[in-house]
Design an enzyme around this catalytic site. Structure first.
Site, mmCIF file in Angstrom:
data_model
loop_
_atom_site.group_PDB
_atom_site.id
_atom_site.type_symbol
_atom_site.label_atom_id
_atom_site.label_comp_id
_atom_site.label_asym_id
_atom_site.label_seq_id
_atom_site.Cartn_x
_atom_site.Cartn_y
_atom_site.Cartn_z
ATOM 1 N N THR A 87 0.761 -1.195 0.045
ATOM 2 C CA THR A 87 -0.078 -0.125 0.051
ATOM 3 C C THR A 87 0.717 1.266 0.015
ATOM 4 O OG1 THR A 87 -1.617 -1.144 1.029
ATOM 5 C CG2 THR A 87 -1.823 1.339 1.168
ATOM 6 N N LYS A 162 -7.633 1.413 -2.881
ATOM 7 C CA LYS A 162 -7.352 0.698 -1.825
ATOM 8 C C LYS A 162 -8.123 1.862 -0.064
ATOM 9 C CE LYS A 162 -5.168 -1.558 1.282
ATOM 10 N NZ LYS A 162 -5.453 -2.746 1.994
ATOM 11 N N LYS A 237 -1.491 4.515 8.809
ATOM 12 C CA LYS A 237 -0.969 4.903 7.756
ATOM 13 C C LYS A 237 -1.770 5.243 6.029
ATOM 14 C CE LYS A 237 1.938 1.577 4.177
ATOM 15 N NZ LYS A 237 2.695 0.705 3.378
#
Ligand code: NAD
Length: 290
Positions: A87, A162, A237
């Site tokens: 990611t 995402k 994050k």
């Protein structure tokens, strides 16, 4: 296929092991973690990548991905695919794809949902960005490591999907937790709250499938002392990546911003980074309006 695998941490190691179990030849490299059984160990990322049909990366962030891409692309065969499943920020994903194209290689960004359990079980969901040609080349690997892969468009769109998904997840988890904390203080039993909300318009994945209240709904990290699951630090994050992207394209995301600030306080000031992200519920319960 011959696969180079760079980044054999919590997610990468079980994913690499599943590729080996499916009969692929995997050569791995990690600066710290050992190679799992069946994965040949290379002395560098470049060595793992040389002669590979696909180089798969599973790394902590965009800066590290850019550095690894700069090292491996010159050694990769023409037409080989750089498949990044980490990611990272959308900008890094697009920059790496452009570098790959200049080097005569293909690139796919394919971050995952499903966590460590999904990586081990081979049931991840992949959200992929890249050309049709590149996606078709790596699709058989998605079938081994996951149960679903969605081709979301050109390079960077996997990362876009995402962070949009996880921005919804962070916001929804906070909403679910604060509603439970309010229900407690109003004297509403948590099970009754679940029975109503899970079948009413307030239902969500965080309520129905991953309920943050202990002993309520299907088993979740709340039933295991909030051990992750999905750690609050990883949620922070991803929320930060969503806000970085929102800033880059001038998108108004006030709830995403509020969720980022709240998880930043939770993780960085209150030291809860290694707790599951649903541990927001006991946090709200222990606090007063202020
Ligand atoms: P991790 O920290 O366990 O693994 C990352 C690995 O990369 C480490 O073993 C580290 O030594 C290695 N590494 C760092 N720099 C390197 C370099 N230059 N060359 C080679 N190896 C290097 O992290 P993880 O939990 O496996 O997560 C990997 C990625 O997957 C992250 O981007 C994370 O956001 C994403 N992700 C994680 C989860 C999860 O539940 N853990 C879920 C979805 C997505």
């Amino acid at each position: 296929m011959k696969i180079g695998f760079v980044g054999l941490g919590n997610m990468g190691a079980p994913m690499a092991a599943n590729l080996v179990a499916a009969g692929h030849e995997v050569v791995g490299f990690d600066t710290v973690a050992p190679c799992p059984d069946g994965v040949a160990s290379a002395a560098s990322a470049a060595e793992a990548a040389s002669g590979a049909d696909v180089v798969l990366t599973m790394l902590p962030n965009g800066a590290i991905l850019r550095a690894v891409a700069a090292e491996v692309l010159p050694t990769m065969a023409q037409g080989a695919v750089l498949l990044d499943c980490s990611t990272v920020d959308v900008e890094s994903a697009r920059a790496v794809a452009a570098e790959a194209e200049s080097a005569g290689c293909l690139a796919v960004d394919a971050p995952v949902s499903g966590g460590i359990g999904g990586a081990a079980a081979g049931t991840l969901t992949f959200m992929a960005g890249g050309s049709d040609e590149a996606f078709a080349k790596v699709a058989p690997l998605f079938e081994i490591m996951g149960q679903k892969a969605v081709h979301c468009g050109p390079s960077g769109n996997g990362q876009a999907a995402k962070i949009c998904n996880n921005m919804i997840l962070g916001v929804t988890m906070i909403g679910t937790c604060e509603a439970f904390a309010l229900a407690d203080k109003l004297g509403l039993d948590r099970q009754k709250m679940f029975d109503v909300v899970s079948t009413s318009s307030g239902y969500s994945w965080t309520m129905n499938a991953y309920c943050p209240a202990q002993g309520v709904g299907p088993e979740s990290p709340a039933d295991n002392d909030y051990k992750p699951g999905f750690a609050a630090a990883l949620m922070l994050k991803d929320l930060r990546l969503s806000q970085q992207a929102a800033q880059a394209v001038d998108a108004d995301t006030p709830m995403g911003q509020a969720a980022t600030e709240l998880y930043a306080t939770f993780v960085e000031e209150e030291g809860a980074g290694d707790k599951d992200f649903s541990a927001m519920l006991p946090r709200f319960v222990s606090r007063r309006r202020g």
